[in-house]
Enzyme design. Sequence first.
Site, PDB file in Angstrom:
ATOM      1  N   GLY A 111     -29.039   3.934 -15.250  1.00 44.10           N
ATOM      2  CA  GLY A 111     -28.015   4.499 -16.127  1.00 44.10           C
ATOM      3  C   GLY A 111     -26.732   3.691 -16.168  1.00 44.10           C
ATOM      4  CG  HIS A 161     -35.765   9.897 -10.028  1.00 43.46           C
ATOM      5  ND1 HIS A 161     -34.399   9.771  -9.969  1.00 43.46           N
ATOM      6  CD2 HIS A 161     -36.173   9.127 -11.067  1.00 43.46           C
ATOM      7  CE1 HIS A 161     -34.000   8.960 -10.939  1.00 43.46           C
ATOM      8  NE2 HIS A 161     -35.056   8.555 -11.622  1.00 43.46           N
ATOM      9  CD  GLU A 198     -31.242  10.471 -11.826  1.00 39.31           C
ATOM     10  OE1 GLU A 198     -31.961  11.328 -12.367  1.00 39.31           O
ATOM     11  OE2 GLU A 198     -30.876   9.424 -12.389  1.00 39.31           O
ATOM     12  CD  GLU A 237     -36.652   4.809 -11.619  1.00 38.37           C
ATOM     13  OE1 GLU A 237     -36.678   4.656 -12.836  1.00 38.37           O
ATOM     14  OE2 GLU A 237     -36.338   5.889 -11.081  1.00 38.37           O
ATOM     15  CG  ASN A 258     -37.232  10.694 -15.569  1.00 43.34           C
ATOM     16  OD1 ASN A 258     -37.307  11.891 -15.875  1.00 43.34           O
ATOM     17  ND2 ASN A 258     -36.666  10.285 -14.440  1.00 43.34           N
ATOM     18  CB  SER A 283     -30.413  -0.472 -17.324  1.00 43.35           C
ATOM     19  OG  SER A 283     -29.406   0.388 -16.816  1.00 43.35           O
ATOM     20  CE  LYS A 325     -33.097   9.440 -15.257  1.00 43.64           C
ATOM     21  NZ  LYS A 325     -32.135   8.522 -14.682  1.00 43.64           N
TER      22      LYS A 325
END
Length: 250
Positions: free
Chosen positions: A171, A93, A95, A165, A9, A211, A11
Amino acid sequence: MRKKVIFGNWKMFKTNKEAIEFIQDAENKLKLPNNYVAGIAAPFTALSDLKKVSKNIIICAQNCHFKTNGAYTGEISIPMLKGIGITHVIIGHSERREMFAETSETVNEKLKSLLNEGLTPVFCCGESLEIYESKKTIDFIKEQIIKGFKDIKDSDAEKVIVAYEPIWAIGTGKTASPEQAQDVIKSIRDILSNIYTKDVASKIIIQYGGSVNPKNVNNILSQPDIDGALVGGSSIEVSSFLELFKTNEK
Ligand code: 13P
């Protein structure tokens, strides 16, 4: 047997030129082990060109709107994606849930619309650090799944890819241990068994994300309920993306 599905992904990374160069290089070098599927979720601007240069790497979108068309400035519809040959779309997602007001209700609308259009949704779920530390992970994920899968019938549910996730692992370099990820993903499969049937739940691909890198990917994928990975940082460079597909068996 369920396949192992590893999607990068990207992003909000890569211009169109950078994206094309990556896919051309990766396609030349990719050695896909038996039963593995590779994909890259690229920015909207690169999707059309990437569809033209990709062969074995599935090109995936990172979001969509659930309406076919309308006055939704800045949004991209499913028919628009379908029109350039896109078959897979990430929805929900963390985010987007945290920064762009995505809710379980809009994720559910997207899930329904994608399945109606015959596309494969990659349905993301995952808890924050606060929820994780207060040991409410399973309750939280259960609610995300029940709301997200509302009114989705059995024959459609089995086509969905679920990506677990944990937000605290995205991250941060802090991966859930393979056993921790297995426990939650097993619970996700149990939740899906209760909504649908054991048979339906046993067909659903469930990825882990957060990660994942070339060093930990094989341990994570060796867990019985983990069918793949959704990978951010380690999918940005061709070399580390390709290393994700180097299995222990070889
Ligand atoms: P990282 O692999 O960079 O932690 O990102 C995970 C992710 O959010 C993939 O969707």
